[in-house]
Scaffold this motif. Sequence first.
Motif, PDB file in Angstrom:
ATOM      1  N   GLY A   1       0.842  -1.185   0.000  1.00 33.79           N
ATOM      2  CA  GLY A   1       0.000   0.000   0.000  1.00 33.79           C
ATOM      3  C   GLY A   1       0.877   1.234   0.000  1.00 33.79           C
ATOM      4  N   TRP A   2       0.462   2.254  -0.731  1.00 32.40           N
ATOM      5  CA  TRP A   2       1.214   3.504  -0.772  1.00 32.40           C
ATOM      6  C   TRP A   2       0.266   4.637  -1.153  1.00 32.40           C
ATOM      7  CZ3 TRP A   2       0.930   0.090  -4.727  1.00 32.40           C
ATOM      8  CH2 TRP A   2       0.674   0.574  -6.002  1.00 32.40           C
ATOM      9  N   ALA A   3       0.745   5.849  -0.983  1.00 32.40           N
ATOM     10  CA  ALA A   3      -0.037   7.028  -1.353  1.00 32.40           C
ATOM     11  C   ALA A   3       0.899   8.067  -1.927  1.00 32.40           C
ATOM     12  CB  ALA A   3      -0.777   7.580  -0.134  1.00 32.40           C
ATOM     13  N   ARG A   4       0.307   9.015  -2.612  1.00 32.52           N
ATOM     14  CA  ARG A   4       1.077  10.130  -3.175  1.00 32.52           C
ATOM     15  C   ARG A   4       0.159  11.336  -3.265  1.00 32.52           C
ATOM     16  NH1 ARG A   4      -0.278   6.776  -7.495  1.00 32.52           N
ATOM     17  NH2 ARG A   4      -1.225   7.826  -9.267  1.00 32.52           N
ATOM     18  N   LEU A   5       0.762  12.480  -3.379  1.00 28.38           N
ATOM     19  CA  LEU A   5      -0.034  13.696  -3.506  1.00 28.38           C
ATOM     20  C   LEU A   5      -0.769  13.690  -4.830  1.00 28.38           C
ATOM     21  CD1 LEU A   5       2.488  16.336  -2.106  1.00 28.38           C
ATOM     22  CD2 LEU A   5       0.536  15.288  -0.943  1.00 28.38           C
ATOM     23  N   ASN A   6      -1.970  14.199  -4.842  1.00 29.09           N
ATOM     24  CA  ASN A   6      -2.780  14.308  -6.053  1.00 29.09           C
ATOM     25  C   ASN A   6      -2.404  15.627  -6.718  1.00 29.09           C
ATOM     26  OD1 ASN A   6      -4.714  14.499  -8.016  1.00 29.09           O
ATOM     27  ND2 ASN A   6      -6.432  14.046  -6.668  1.00 29.09           N
ATOM     28  N   LEU A   7      -1.672  15.551  -7.811  1.00 27.24           N
ATOM     29  CA  LEU A   7      -1.159  16.752  -8.471  1.00 27.24           C
ATOM     30  C   LEU A   7      -2.026  17.232  -9.623  1.00 27.24           C
ATOM     31  CD1 LEU A   7       2.617  15.733  -8.519  1.00 27.24           C
ATOM     32  CD2 LEU A   7       1.408  17.115  -6.828  1.00 27.24           C
ATOM     33  N   THR A   8      -3.231  16.696  -9.761  1.00 26.50           N
ATOM     34  CA  THR A   8      -4.076  17.067 -10.901  1.00 26.50           C
ATOM     35  C   THR A   8      -4.453  18.547 -10.893  1.00 26.50           C
ATOM     36  OG1 THR A   8      -6.055  16.367  -9.712  1.00 26.50           O
ATOM     37  CG2 THR A   8      -5.039  14.771 -11.200  1.00 26.50           C
ATOM     38  N   HIS A   9      -4.479  19.159  -9.738  1.00 27.76           N
ATOM     39  CA  HIS A   9      -4.854  20.572  -9.659  1.00 27.76           C
ATOM     40  C   HIS A   9      -3.738  21.503 -10.124  1.00 27.76           C
ATOM     41  CE1 HIS A   9      -2.760  19.790  -5.879  1.00 27.76           C
ATOM     42  NE2 HIS A   9      -2.518  21.067  -5.827  1.00 27.76           N
ATOM     43  N   LEU A  10      -2.565  20.971 -10.486  1.00 23.90           N
ATOM     44  CA  LEU A  10      -1.446  21.810 -10.923  1.00 23.90           C
ATOM     45  C   LEU A  10      -1.460  22.070 -12.429  1.00 23.90           C
ATOM     46  CD1 LEU A  10       1.484  20.315  -8.821  1.00 23.90           C
ATOM     47  CD2 LEU A  10       0.097  22.343  -8.354  1.00 23.90           C
TER      48      LEU A  10
ATOM     49  N   ASN B   1      -1.960  15.917 -19.335  1.00 23.58           N
ATOM     50  CA  ASN B   1      -2.675  14.688 -18.979  1.00 23.58           C
ATOM     51  C   ASN B   1      -1.700  13.526 -18.907  1.00 23.58           C
ATOM     52  OD1 ASN B   1      -5.093  15.969 -18.868  1.00 23.58           O
ATOM     53  ND2 ASN B   1      -5.698  15.431 -20.948  1.00 23.58           N
ATOM     54  N   SER B   2      -1.760  12.831 -17.802  1.00 22.39           N
ATOM     55  CA  SER B   2      -0.894  11.688 -17.580  1.00 22.39           C
ATOM     56  C   SER B   2      -1.703  10.630 -16.860  1.00 22.39           C
ATOM     57  CB  SER B   2       0.303  12.112 -16.722  1.00 22.39           C
ATOM     58  OG  SER B   2       0.981  10.978 -16.252  1.00 22.39           O
ATOM     59  N   PRO B   3      -1.741   9.398 -17.374  1.00 21.78           N
ATOM     60  CA  PRO B   3      -2.537   8.361 -16.717  1.00 21.78           C
ATOM     61  C   PRO B   3      -2.152   8.150 -15.259  1.00 21.78           C
ATOM     62  CG  PRO B   3      -1.756   7.605 -18.852  1.00 21.78           C
ATOM     63  CD  PRO B   3      -1.106   8.934 -18.571  1.00 21.78           C
ATOM     64  N   SER B   4      -0.868   8.297 -14.934  1.00 26.32           N
ATOM     65  CA  SER B   4      -0.456   8.066 -13.553  1.00 26.32           C
ATOM     66  C   SER B   4      -0.938   9.175 -12.616  1.00 26.32           C
ATOM     67  CB  SER B   4       1.064   7.940 -13.463  1.00 26.32           C
ATOM     68  OG  SER B   4       1.665   9.163 -13.840  1.00 26.32           O
ATOM     69  N   LEU B   5      -1.256  10.341 -13.163  1.00 29.07           N
ATOM     70  CA  LEU B   5      -1.733  11.435 -12.324  1.00 29.07           C
ATOM     71  C   LEU B   5      -3.257  11.532 -12.290  1.00 29.07           C
ATOM     72  CD1 LEU B   5       0.754  14.268 -13.301  1.00 29.07           C
ATOM     73  CD2 LEU B   5       0.780  12.837 -11.269  1.00 29.07           C
TER      74      LEU B   5
ATOM     75  N   THR C   1      -8.724  11.205  -3.466  1.00 30.58           N
ATOM     76  CA  THR C   1      -9.354  12.330  -2.782  1.00 30.58           C
ATOM     77  C   THR C   1      -8.860  13.608  -3.460  1.00 30.58           C
ATOM     78  OG1 THR C   1      -7.595  12.639  -1.140  1.00 30.58           O
ATOM     79  CG2 THR C   1      -9.327  11.034  -0.601  1.00 30.58           C
ATOM     80  N   ASP C   2      -9.283  14.741  -2.959  1.00 30.16           N
ATOM     81  CA  ASP C   2      -8.846  16.000  -3.562  1.00 30.16           C
ATOM     82  C   ASP C   2      -7.339  16.188  -3.504  1.00 30.16           C
ATOM     83  OD1 ASP C   2     -11.421  16.696  -4.214  1.00 30.16           O
ATOM     84  OD2 ASP C   2     -11.725  17.936  -2.432  1.00 30.16           O
ATOM     85  N   HIS C   3      -6.702  15.702  -2.432  1.00 25.64           N
ATOM     86  CA  HIS C   3      -5.289  15.987  -2.226  1.00 25.64           C
ATOM     87  C   HIS C   3      -4.365  14.775  -2.265  1.00 25.64           C
ATOM     88  CE1 HIS C   3      -7.513  19.407  -0.554  1.00 25.64           C
ATOM     89  NE2 HIS C   3      -6.518  20.108  -1.051  1.00 25.64           N
ATOM     90  N   ILE C   4      -4.907  13.574  -2.132  1.00 34.03           N
ATOM     91  CA  ILE C   4      -4.066  12.376  -2.047  1.00 34.03           C
ATOM     92  C   ILE C   4      -4.657  11.258  -2.905  1.00 34.03           C
ATOM     93  CG2 ILE C   4      -3.102  10.622  -0.492  1.00 34.03           C
ATOM     94  CD1 ILE C   4      -3.312  12.698   1.766  1.00 34.03           C
ATOM     95  N   ILE C   5      -3.782  10.489  -3.536  1.00 29.66           N
ATOM     96  CA  ILE C   5      -4.172   9.284  -4.265  1.00 29.66           C
ATOM     97  C   ILE C   5      -3.622   8.095  -3.476  1.00 29.66           C
ATOM     98  CG2 ILE C   5      -3.961   7.965  -6.397  1.00 29.66           C
ATOM     99  CD1 ILE C   5      -3.536  10.707  -7.815  1.00 29.66           C
TER     100      ILE C   5
END
Length: 177
Positions: A84-93, A97-101, A138-142
Amino acid sequence: MGPFSAYISTQTITRWASAVTLSVILAGCTVARTPLQTQWNTYNNPRFHFQFPYPTDWIPLDPPTNLDGRAFRHPEHPNIEVRGWARLNLTHLNLPNSPSLHPPNSSDSNLTTEQGLPAYLDVEVGQEETRMTFTLKTDHIIYNLQGRSPNDKFAQYYKLFYYIATQYRITIQEESK
């Protein structure tokens, strides 16, 4: 040898053949633990505040230095693991378009966790390995969870991986920004 002896011999042979057939079928089946037969520990992530269960006898791998998650492997089969892992959701930047984001959003969900959170579950069959990947955005984390095993063992571990995905929890509410 009378007709009754011949009948007993045929009946005995039929029973013996049935027993051999059943033994061969059962020998091909391996007994995998179900989630109810498993004892659990819980991994708690200190950076992104999520948790998921893993079998108590599975071996924890060293965490990455950024503390984004953790992996646990089967004690007898090191190529079977859950991570399990998480990362920041950078879509708001406004990045290209990138599938990983851009993982699926809640309208694309096909799984709801026990916590009531919508997520997306995908199974990818490779040449040698099958992966089941869970994504919760979520809005800030994937958040991600992945169970993987060799193709020939995946059917035995699917229920275990699925159970872990349904028990995935976010342990802190994100602040609205």
